[in-house]
Design an enzyme around this catalytic site. Sequence first.
Site, PDB file in Angstrom:
ATOM      1  CB  SER A  29      -0.646   0.204   1.233  1.00 30.89           C
ATOM      2  OG  SER A  29      -1.816  -0.674   1.537  1.00 30.89           O
ATOM      3  CG  HIS A  60      -2.590  -2.423  -3.670  1.00 28.31           C
ATOM      4  ND1 HIS A  60      -1.579  -3.584  -3.273  1.00 28.31           N
ATOM      5  CD2 HIS A  60      -2.803  -2.204  -2.487  1.00 28.31           C
ATOM      6  CE1 HIS A  60      -1.540  -3.350  -2.160  1.00 28.31           C
ATOM      7  NE2 HIS A  60      -2.160  -2.358  -1.512  1.00 28.31           N
ATOM      8  CG  HIS A  82      -4.691  -7.723   0.784  1.00 32.61           C
ATOM      9  ND1 HIS A  82      -4.523  -6.742  -0.674  1.00 32.61           N
ATOM     10  CD2 HIS A  82      -3.772  -7.035   1.828  1.00 32.61           C
ATOM     11  CE1 HIS A  82      -3.240  -6.088  -0.384  1.00 32.61           C
ATOM     12  NE2 HIS A  82      -2.683  -5.993   0.600  1.00 32.61           N
ATOM     13  CE1 TYR A  84      -8.025  -6.331   1.909  1.00 36.82           C
ATOM     14  CE2 TYR A  84      -6.506  -6.995   3.426  1.00 36.82           C
ATOM     15  CZ  TYR A  84      -6.727  -6.344   2.862  1.00 36.82           C
ATOM     16  OH  TYR A  84      -6.031  -4.717   1.985  1.00 36.82           O
ATOM     17  CD  GLU A  85      -7.006  -7.879  -2.367  1.00 35.88           C
ATOM     18  OE1 GLU A  85      -7.684  -6.984  -3.550  1.00 35.88           O
ATOM     19  OE2 GLU A  85      -6.474  -8.049  -2.022  1.00 35.88           O
ATOM     20  CB  ALA A 112       1.380   0.009   4.432  1.00 35.19           C
ATOM     21  CG  MET A 210      -4.705  -6.270   7.334  1.00 36.32           C
ATOM     22  SD  MET A 210      -5.447  -5.677   6.701  1.00 36.32           S
ATOM     23  CE  MET A 210      -5.969  -4.446   8.382  1.00 36.32           C
ATOM     24  CB  SER A 211      -0.304  -8.169   2.767  1.00 38.16           C
ATOM     25  OG  SER A 211       0.904  -6.841   2.985  1.00 38.16           O
ATOM     26  CG  ASN A 234      -1.357   2.568  11.305  1.00 40.56           C
ATOM     27  OD1 ASN A 234      -1.152   2.149  10.317  1.00 40.56           O
ATOM     28  ND2 ASN A 234      -1.791   1.973  12.484  1.00 40.56           N
ATOM     29  CG  HIS A 246      -6.596   2.337   3.159  1.00 40.15           C
ATOM     30  ND1 HIS A 246      -5.477   1.182   3.702  1.00 40.15           N
ATOM     31  CD2 HIS A 246      -6.423   2.535   1.814  1.00 40.15           C
ATOM     32  CE1 HIS A 246      -4.846   0.980   2.186  1.00 40.15           C
ATOM     33  NE2 HIS A 246      -5.160   1.675   1.497  1.00 40.15           N
TER      34      HIS A 246
END
Length: 274
Positions: A29, A60, A82, A84-85, A112, A210-211, A234, A246
């Site tokens: 990201s 992306h 990902h 989660y997609e 990120a 998350m990746s 963050n 995000h």
Amino acid sequence: MDYTMIQEASNYIKNKVATMPELGLVLGSGLGVLAEEINEPVVIPYNEIPHFPESTVSGHKGQLVIGNLEGKTVLAMQGRFHFYEGYTMQQVTFPIRVMKELGINSIIVTNAAGGINESFQPGDLMIITDHINNMGTSPLIGPNDEAMGARFPDMSTAYDKEYINYAIKTAEMLNINVQRGVYVGNTGPAYETPAEVRMLRIWGGDAVGMSTVPEVMVANHAKMRVLGISCISNMAAGILDQPLTHDEVMETTDKVKQDFLQLVKRIIQSLPMN
């Protein structure tokens, strides 16, 4: 994963380029800006490549960029997939299998991430020394093709030690302050709760995202050398008294892009490829 599908995607890419790539880049990201630095780029949208998923996340672009970067022929994923997609772990990691089929034996994976280590601050770059798979599954579950890798692959050096040392020395040479630490892979797409962040810190996590973990597991299965770099976009939930968005991730990665570009380009310049 059906080997025929990997071959079909690989052959499609081979027919688009004159020189085969030797280094793979997975850009997370806000970090796809590195692909803009590639000279004489061949750009292939994911939706044109047989069996490739499509990237659905803001930040992306969803395309391969192949060309010369710092004297090496690279294949950059400008945007990743990902879990989660809604994709399977095999779909998420399909591009890594295709890279291996193209003859790529080394990859740089970026992301990120939220800072768990309270000595970190937003904008830090972290060299990943190890990871924790907290996704509840693995891309290696299912029938194993011995031609692609061992049934029980060793993950004791998932992130190549020579590459880690080289990245740290390169950062010192450029006077860029880098952290080093353990990346925790969660499924997302919700950010963690403060209680979850405290738990991950107790486990030994320094950053969370998350990746990355699925791609790195498959790369190790395929005997590829891996360097991982996180941009701490963050601080994770509960450390600072503010909500997570995000947009904040994208803003922070934009602020540190010059350090990120300078570091990764110099690493690529003389990264050992054997």
